[in-house]
Design a protein around this motif. Structure first.
Motif, PDB file in Angstrom:
ATOM      1  N   HIS A  54      44.222  31.721  39.984  1.00  0.00           N
ATOM      2  CA  HIS A  54      42.936  31.247  39.471  1.00  0.00           C
ATOM      3  C   HIS A  54      43.038  31.244  37.951  1.00  0.00           C
ATOM      4  CE1 HIS A  54      38.228  31.676  39.457  1.00  0.00           C
ATOM      5  NE2 HIS A  54      38.653  30.537  38.954  1.00  0.00           N
ATOM      6  N   VAL A  55      42.961  30.066  37.369  1.00  0.00           N
ATOM      7  CA  VAL A  55      43.164  29.902  35.932  1.00  0.00           C
ATOM      8  C   VAL A  55      41.840  29.523  35.266  1.00  0.00           C
ATOM      9  CG1 VAL A  55      44.374  28.623  34.122  1.00  0.00           C
ATOM     10  CG2 VAL A  55      45.571  29.242  36.233  1.00  0.00           C
ATOM     11  N   VAL A 288      43.262  38.812  33.465  1.00  0.00           N
ATOM     12  CA  VAL A 288      42.573  38.725  32.186  1.00  0.00           C
ATOM     13  C   VAL A 288      41.065  38.749  32.423  1.00  0.00           C
ATOM     14  CG1 VAL A 288      42.312  37.419  30.050  1.00  0.00           C
ATOM     15  CG2 VAL A 288      44.477  37.330  31.307  1.00  0.00           C
ATOM     16  N   VAL A 289      40.397  39.647  31.721  1.00  0.00           N
ATOM     17  CA  VAL A 289      38.944  39.749  31.812  1.00  0.00           C
ATOM     18  C   VAL A 289      38.334  38.911  30.695  1.00  0.00           C
ATOM     19  CG1 VAL A 289      36.948  41.292  31.732  1.00  0.00           C
ATOM     20  CG2 VAL A 289      39.103  42.068  32.766  1.00  0.00           C
ATOM     21  N   VAL A 290      37.458  37.992  31.059  1.00  0.00           N
ATOM     22  CA  VAL A 290      36.760  37.150  30.089  1.00  0.00           C
ATOM     23  C   VAL A 290      35.339  37.672  29.946  1.00  0.00           C
ATOM     24  CG1 VAL A 290      35.992  34.825  29.514  1.00  0.00           C
ATOM     25  CG2 VAL A 290      38.172  35.157  30.716  1.00  0.00           C
ATOM     26  N   LYS A 291      35.003  38.126  28.766  1.00  0.00           N
ATOM     27  CA  LYS A 291      33.657  38.621  28.492  1.00  0.00           C
ATOM     28  C   LYS A 291      32.844  37.491  27.860  1.00  0.00           C
ATOM     29  CE  LYS A 291      34.902  43.489  28.083  1.00  0.00           C
ATOM     30  NZ  LYS A 291      34.110  43.881  29.282  1.00  0.00           N
ATOM     31  N   LEU A 292      31.668  37.253  28.415  1.00  0.00           N
ATOM     32  CA  LEU A 292      30.830  36.133  28.009  1.00  0.00           C
ATOM     33  C   LEU A 292      29.557  36.623  27.335  1.00  0.00           C
ATOM     34  CD1 LEU A 292      31.178  34.044  31.276  1.00  0.00           C
ATOM     35  CD2 LEU A 292      32.311  33.582  29.092  1.00  0.00           C
ATOM     36  N   ASP A 293      29.040  35.782  26.461  1.00  0.00           N
ATOM     37  CA  ASP A 293      27.801  36.086  25.752  1.00  0.00           C
ATOM     38  C   ASP A 293      26.616  36.005  26.719  1.00  0.00           C
ATOM     39  OD1 ASP A 293      25.833  36.501  23.884  1.00  0.00           O
ATOM     40  OD2 ASP A 293      26.019  34.520  22.937  1.00  0.00           O
ATOM     41  N   GLY A 294      26.010  37.154  27.012  1.00  0.00           N
ATOM     42  CA  GLY A 294      24.814  37.185  27.844  1.00  0.00           C
ATOM     43  C   GLY A 294      25.044  36.969  29.318  1.00  0.00           C
ATOM     44  N   ARG A 295      26.301  37.018  29.774  1.00  0.00           N
ATOM     45  CA  ARG A 295      26.584  36.801  31.195  1.00  0.00           C
ATOM     46  C   ARG A 295      27.606  37.829  31.676  1.00  0.00           C
ATOM     47  NH1 ARG A 295      24.562  31.760  32.767  1.00  0.00           N
ATOM     48  NH2 ARG A 295      23.962  30.411  31.028  1.00  0.00           N
ATOM     49  N   GLU A 296      27.772  37.896  32.991  1.00  0.00           N
ATOM     50  CA  GLU A 296      28.694  38.870  33.565  1.00  0.00           C
ATOM     51  C   GLU A 296      30.141  38.513  33.243  1.00  0.00           C
ATOM     52  OE1 GLU A 296      28.129  39.412  37.715  1.00  0.00           O
ATOM     53  OE2 GLU A 296      26.063  40.150  37.535  1.00  0.00           O
ATOM     54  N   ASP A 297      30.978  39.558  33.197  1.00  0.00           N
ATOM     55  CA  ASP A 297      32.405  39.344  32.974  1.00  0.00           C
ATOM     56  C   ASP A 297      33.005  38.553  34.133  1.00  0.00           C
ATOM     57  OD1 ASP A 297      31.934  40.980  30.842  1.00  0.00           O
ATOM     58  OD2 ASP A 297      33.095  42.689  31.602  1.00  0.00           O
ATOM     59  N   PHE A 300      40.405  36.517  35.716  1.00  0.00           N
ATOM     60  CA  PHE A 300      41.292  35.410  36.084  1.00  0.00           C
ATOM     61  C   PHE A 300      42.751  35.858  36.027  1.00  0.00           C
ATOM     62  CE2 PHE A 300      37.467  33.635  34.179  1.00  0.00           C
ATOM     63  CZ  PHE A 300      37.088  32.679  35.097  1.00  0.00           C
ATOM     64  N   ASP A 301      43.600  35.085  36.693  1.00  0.00           N
ATOM     65  CA  ASP A 301      45.037  35.343  36.613  1.00  0.00           C
ATOM     66  C   ASP A 301      45.607  34.908  35.266  1.00  0.00           C
ATOM     67  OD1 ASP A 301      45.589  36.308  39.362  1.00  0.00           O
ATOM     68  OD2 ASP A 301      44.839  34.326  39.918  1.00  0.00           O
ATOM     69  N   GLU A 302      45.125  33.807  34.768  1.00  0.00           N
ATOM     70  CA  GLU A 302      45.586  33.283  33.478  1.00  0.00           C
ATOM     71  C   GLU A 302      44.371  32.708  32.741  1.00  0.00           C
ATOM     72  OE1 GLU A 302      48.931  33.438  32.952  1.00  0.00           O
ATOM     73  OE2 GLU A 302      49.663  33.658  35.022  1.00  0.00           O
ATOM     74  N   VAL A 303      44.428  32.738  31.410  1.00  0.00           N
ATOM     75  CA  VAL A 303      43.381  32.107  30.604  1.00  0.00           C
ATOM     76  C   VAL A 303      44.045  31.220  29.565  1.00  0.00           C
ATOM     77  CG1 VAL A 303      41.511  32.454  28.947  1.00  0.00           C
ATOM     78  CG2 VAL A 303      41.724  33.976  30.922  1.00  0.00           C
ATOM     79  N   VAL A 304      43.593  29.970  29.491  1.00  0.00           N
ATOM     80  CA  VAL A 304      44.071  29.027  28.484  1.00  0.00           C
ATOM     81  C   VAL A 304      42.965  28.840  27.457  1.00  0.00           C
ATOM     82  CG1 VAL A 304      44.985  26.723  28.044  1.00  0.00           C
ATOM     83  CG2 VAL A 304      45.459  27.857  30.240  1.00  0.00           C
ATOM     84  N   MET A 305      43.202  29.316  26.252  1.00  0.00           N
ATOM     85  CA  MET A 305      42.202  29.212  25.187  1.00  0.00           C
ATOM     86  C   MET A 305      42.449  27.922  24.405  1.00  0.00           C
ATOM     87  SD  MET A 305      39.647  30.167  23.382  1.00  0.00           S
ATOM     88  CE  MET A 305      39.272  31.831  23.936  1.00  0.00           C
ATOM     89  N   THR A 306      41.504  26.972  24.494  1.00  0.00           N
ATOM     90  CA  THR A 306      41.649  25.697  23.790  1.00  0.00           C
ATOM     91  C   THR A 306      40.655  25.562  22.645  1.00  0.00           C
ATOM     92  OG1 THR A 306      40.102  24.385  25.142  1.00  0.00           O
ATOM     93  CG2 THR A 306      42.356  24.654  25.983  1.00  0.00           C
ATOM     94  N   ALA A 307      40.039  26.677  22.227  1.00  0.00           N
ATOM     95  CA  ALA A 307      39.120  26.623  21.088  1.00  0.00           C
ATOM     96  C   ALA A 307      39.861  26.121  19.862  1.00  0.00           C
ATOM     97  CB  ALA A 307      38.533  28.006  20.816  1.00  0.00           C
ATOM     98  N   PRO A 308      39.176  25.424  18.942  1.00  0.00           N
ATOM     99  CA  PRO A 308      39.830  24.896  17.739  1.00  0.00           C
ATOM    100  C   PRO A 308      40.425  25.997  16.871  1.00  0.00           C
ATOM    101  CG  PRO A 308      37.662  23.905  18.047  1.00  0.00           C
ATOM    102  CD  PRO A 308      37.761  25.034  19.021  1.00  0.00           C
TER     103      PRO A 308
END
Length: 592
Positions: A54-55, A288-297, A300-308
């Motif tokens: 799960h990516v 990888v744990v993704v922490k979100l603004d105002g939402r639950e964590d 994922f198995d992998e995270v691809v960060m495409t932010a500028p």
């Protein structure tokens, strides 16, 4: 997508020892079918096979969408977290003027095996080349004679080509503090030697060329004195022509997002606060744990960060554990430019109503097809076909105001101004609009002024913009301040310099002081696969496509292939299950 044939954009010669840095980088990029190792990952990153990963893809811009597409083709479960309420990232459109315009990219850089051009052709998106004409106003606001403007412009581009060649051949020995402006200053002394002390004509000629050279800032989003000469070679683009997307990128974007919308879970309004990944010794199956603004964590198995890149610069602490020092240094080292646009629409294109009496179409040079490198086109482009697509009887496609001393009340720093004549687009896409490109300090200045208003569309914000740009559009042919048709009807400002999710800027560039620019790109490109964290975007593209839509596409594709290899999946190098067409060369004068 329709079935297409993919021809890799590979400049490689038969002898590896004679490859340029561009060729070596492009041939080993993971978007190529023949790449062996995933962008320097060594030893090869491997995950435990036997289950579907799960990516998470952070960002639904072109890099994120292309990455998701390739992952989906290989059976990967994909979730896209997008901070905005739409897809596209910086590639987006607006109809606020009464007609659609691109807020982000306007160009396709290079026509040799460019997948974005393939998409434009497939979707029948109208593109065009310009005829090379440029109108130039001097520091007093007087129109420069066309023949003189053409000769000066030709000289500026000749020096640009020479600077690119010099950078390519001598990068290792060029001091990091040397700028492109330094190179120009030396060249104009050679071009216009003064044998008589105090020769005012020579001094004025040198000054004029240096003023005109500043238009380079509109290509990279920073002033020419900030452009690294040492790494100027990284500004080289894909071979071929630079095409203006006359019809906007809308249909291309729709085509890119179509399969992703069907196969991925796209969540809008999700701003990522941090990524928590395991240490390197847990890399067999990182979670990888993704922490979100105002939402639950989310996990994922992998995270691809495409932010500028601009976002990465401001949010390095969002990666936990702390990023390695070398990666932090690479993120800090590569520059991030400020390029914005202001569209001004009029009731009628008064500047096109008739040509000035001194107009002479033969005075304008026909750009040459030669072996010189291709560079980004944002204002007057080079290496375009000599056959005209824009209407030669209209006002030139590009207008340049040299160091406008006469606009001191609104522009005390005398920043140069540039605009594109959108009334000269093909008939079915033309509209009475001037597109002003602002860059560097001009963009930052206007963005700071516009911050006071809820939106750039606020009446007071529009009045401010009219006041700023009136000294320029009022100098165009036929302008009459008493004629209502000659007054702005609608304005639209992009203000990327105020946009958090855009990283408060536009795209990567290479500024003075840079010591290891190519290595910095490679470090970012590699990311942190041992921690399940990957980076993608125009700032991690093959060198020949940095800062472009094509670069974002290739960067997303490359990361997806690397993830598929890590999980032992068959890596499809195609768009939506079908081979991608490269198309080879294309007649740039064809309305795609």
């Amino acid at each position: 997508m329709e079935h297409r044939t993919y021809i890799p954009n590979n400049r490689c010669t038969s002898d590896p020892d004679t490859m340029t840095r561009m060729e070596r980088d492009l041939s080993s990029s993971s978007h190529q079918e023949s790449y062996l190792e995933p962008n320097g990952d060594g030893p090869m990153i491997r995950r435990t096979p036997g289950r579907v990963p799960h990516v998470c893809v952070v960002g639904a811009g072109i890099a994120g969408l292309r990455c998701a597409d390739i992952l989906l083709q290989n059976g990967v479960k994909v979730t896209i977290l997008e901070g905005r309420d739409r897809v596209g990232g910086r590639l987006c459109q607006s109809s606020a003027l009464g007609h659609a315009v691109d807020l982000g990219p306007n160009w396709i850089h290079g026509t040799h095996s460019n997948p974005i051009l393939d998409l434009a052709r497939e979707t029948n998106t109208t593109t065009m080349t310009w005829d090379g004409r440029q109108s130039v106003f001097d520091h007093l606001g007087n129109a420069m004679p066309p023949k003189e403007a053409a000769e000066n412009s030709d000289l500026v581009w000749t020096i640009i080509e020479q600077a690119m060649k010099h950078s390519n051949e001598n990068s290792a020995s060029i001091p990091s503090e040397q700028s492109l402006l330094h190179y120009f200053e030396e060249k104009v002394k050679t071009c216009f030697p003064s044998f008589i002390e105090g020769d005012e004509h020579v001094a004025r000629k040198r000054e004029t060329i240096l003023y005109m050279a500043s238009m380079w800032g509109a290509f990279v989003g920073s002033e020419i004195q900030k452009q690294s000469l040492k790494f100027f070679w990284l500004e080289e683009c894909i071979d071929g022509e630079n095409l203006f997307v006359a019809e906007t990128y809308r249909k291309v974007l729709d085509k890119i997002v179509e399969p992703v919308q069907k196969g991925a879970d796209i969540m809008f309004g999700r701003k990522v606060v941090s990524l928590v990944s395991p240490e390197a010794d847990d890399s067999q199956d990182p979670r990888v744990v993704v922490k979100l603004d105002g939402r639950e964590d989310m996990i994922f198995d992998e995270v691809v960060m495409t932010a500028p890149l601009g976002w990465l610069k401001r949010n390095k602490e969002a990666f936990l554990p702390e990023l390695p020092n070398r990666l932090k240094q690479a993120i800090d080292d590569i520059g991030y430019g400020h390029l914005d646009k202001v569209y001004i629409t009029f009731p009628a294109a008064f500047w096109n109503e008739s040509l000035p009496s001194n107009h002479d179409a033969s005075a304008f040079p026909h750009p040459q097809h030669d072996p010189a490198p291709n560079v980004p086109a944002t204002t007057a482009p080079i290496h375009q076909s000599s056959s005209v697509v824009s209407k030669p009887t209209h006002h030139p496609g590009f207008t340049h105001w040299n160091s406008p001393h006469y606009a001191a009340s609104t522009n005390p720093h005398k920043w140069n101004q540039e605009c594109v004549n959108l009334a000269a687009l093909p008939d079915d896409t033309a509209h009475p609009t001037l597109l002003f490109y602002t860059f560097g300090q001009t963009s930052i200045h206007l963005a700071s002024l516009l911050k006071e208003f809820p939106t750039p569309e606020h009446p007071d914000a529009k009045a401010l913009l009219i006041e700023f740009f009136e000294p320029y559009f009022s100098r165009l042919p036929n302008y009459d301040p008493k004629n209502a048709d000659h007054q702005p009807k609608a304005l639209l400002a992009t203000v990327w310099a105020n946009d958090e999710l855009a990283g408060y800027g536009s795209y990567a560039n290479f500024q003075v002081g840079l010591e290891r620019g190519d290595q910095d790109v490679e470090v970012m490109r590699r990311g942190l696969p041992e921690r399940g964290v990957w980076l993608a975007g125009e700032h991690t593209a093959p060198f020949v496509a940095l800062g472009t839509v094509t670069g974002a596409w290739w960067a997303g594709e490359g990361v997806a292939k690397r993830i598929c290899k890590a999980w032992g999946l068959k890596s499809e190098g195609s768009a939506n299950g079908n081979p991608v067409s490269g198309g080879g060369d294309v007649d740039a004068n064809t309305q795609d």
